[in-house]
Design an enzyme around this catalytic site. Structure first.
Site, PDB file in Angstrom:
ATOM      1  N   GLU A  97      21.164   0.216   6.125  1.00 53.92           N
ATOM      2  CA  GLU A  97      20.537  -0.589   5.077  1.00 53.92           C
ATOM      3  C   GLU A  97      20.605  -2.074   5.469  1.00 53.92           C
ATOM      4  OE1 GLU A  97      22.114   0.365   1.284  1.00 53.92           O
ATOM      5  OE2 GLU A  97      20.539  -0.711   0.202  1.00 53.92           O
ATOM      6  N   ARG A 153      33.645  11.397   8.741  1.00 55.18           N
ATOM      7  CA  ARG A 153      33.843  12.443   7.753  1.00 55.18           C
ATOM      8  C   ARG A 153      33.313  13.794   8.204  1.00 55.18           C
ATOM      9  NH1 ARG A 153      31.577   9.520   2.660  1.00 55.18           N
ATOM     10  NH2 ARG A 153      31.281   7.667   3.932  1.00 55.18           N
TER      11      ARG A 153
HETATM   12  C1  PRP Z   1      28.394   8.121   5.869  1.00 55.45           C
HETATM   13  C2  PRP Z   1      28.381   9.621   5.734  1.00 55.45           C
HETATM   14  C3  PRP Z   1      27.302  10.040   6.711  1.00 55.45           C
HETATM   15  C4  PRP Z   1      26.346   8.867   6.680  1.00 55.45           C
HETATM   16  C5  PRP Z   1      25.107   9.209   5.916  1.00 55.45           C
HETATM   17  O1  PRP Z   1      29.142   7.793   7.004  1.00 55.45           O
HETATM   18  O2  PRP Z   1      29.634  10.165   6.110  1.00 55.45           O
HETATM   19  O3  PRP Z   1      27.817  10.178   8.011  1.00 55.45           O
HETATM   20  O4  PRP Z   1      27.031   7.790   6.033  1.00 55.45           O
HETATM   21  O5  PRP Z   1      24.247   8.092   5.853  1.00 55.45           O
HETATM   22  P1  PRP Z   1      22.801   8.079   6.450  1.00 55.45           P
HETATM   23  O6  PRP Z   1      22.155   9.411   6.188  1.00 55.45           O
HETATM   24  O7  PRP Z   1      22.141   6.967   5.666  1.00 55.45           O
HETATM   25  O8  PRP Z   1      22.897   7.766   7.902  1.00 55.45           O
HETATM   26  P2  PRP Z   1      29.720   6.342   7.276  1.00 55.45           P
HETATM   27  O9  PRP Z   1      28.861   5.691   8.308  1.00 55.45           O
HETATM   28  O10 PRP Z   1      29.870   5.633   5.979  1.00 55.45           O
HETATM   29  O11 PRP Z   1      31.122   6.528   7.941  1.00 55.45           O
HETATM   30  P3  PRP Z   1      32.340   7.565   7.836  1.00 55.45           P
HETATM   31  O12 PRP Z   1      31.826   8.961   8.009  1.00 55.45           O
HETATM   32  O13 PRP Z   1      33.164   7.134   8.995  1.00 55.45           O
HETATM   33  O14 PRP Z   1      33.018   7.376   6.512  1.00 55.45           O
HETATM   34 MG    MG Z   2      29.836   9.586   8.202  1.00 53.31          MG
END
Ligand code: PRP
Ligand code: MG
Length: 175
Positions: free
Chosen positions: A100, A63
């Site tokens: 987590e 994202r």
């Molecule tokens: C989500 C979000 C951040 C991260 C934040 O990404 O986009 O990158 O989690 O979490 P944290 O501060 O606990 O590390 P995700 O890994 O879900 O993947 P995506 O961006 O591919 O949707």
């Molecule tokens: Mg992410």
């Protein structure tokens, strides 16, 4: 960030209860991205804060990429891709970090960062801070200097900032 930018984001984020798991309130930025004028105002608002102070924008897959590419273009600098494990051809540097449940790994090609380059890291959400902290390590190990981490949303209850100690964290909207 100016209060107008914070209001813009707040007005366009949708709250989805019990996603992706029961009890979790998911903050969905897709309505913001889907609104052309709002998306444009967001990117210009982000750029106004960093114009002249950064040499590259590092986006965190997935994202973070959505924000990093238009922001880099608006700033007239290049984009660095910090990717999930196994996506980039070598040579890469990698950092494992705790989720987590379980672990994850982010990787970066160090040859996409130049020595002393002032890098802005951007992502959509700061939660536990694991992803952002991994990105900081990767950029610094590649010779870059992390100017700040820009986050659209920060979930303060998860204390992600504590993992980013010593680095500037700019969040547009803090919950
Ligand atoms: C989500 C979000 C951040 C991260 C934040 O990404 O986009 O990158 O989690 O979490 P944290 O501060 O606990 O590390 P995700 O890994 O879900 O993947 P995506 O961006 O591919 O949707
Ligand atoms: Mg992410």
């Amino acid at each position: 960030f100016p209060v107008e930018l914070t209001d813009l984001v707040r007005e366009h984020v949708r709250e989805i209860p019990d996603f992706p798991a029961p009890g979790v309130l998911f903050r969905d930025i897709t309505p913001l991205l889907a609104d052309g004028p709002a998306f444009g105002a967001l990117v210009r608002g982000l750029a106004d804060k960093y114009r002249g102070h950064v040499d590259a924008v590092a986006g965190l897959e997935s994202r973070g990429f959505i924000l990093a590419a238009p922001l880099a273009l608006e700033l007239g600098v290049g984009m660095i891709t910090v990717r999930k494990a196994g996506r980039l051809p070598g040579p890469v540097v990698g950092v494992d970090y705790a989720l987590e449940y379980g672990t994850a790994r982010m990787e970066l090609r160090p040859d996409t960062v130049t020595e002393g380059q002032r890098v802005l890291i951007i992502d959509d959400v700061l939660a536990t801070g694991g992803t952002g902290a991994a990105a900081v390590q990767l950029v610094e190990r590649s010779g870059g200097e992390v100017v700040a981490l820009a986050m659209l949303l920060e979930l303060a209850a998860l204390s992600g900032r504590t993992k980013l100690d010593g680095h500037r964290v700019d969040s547009v909207l803090i919950y």
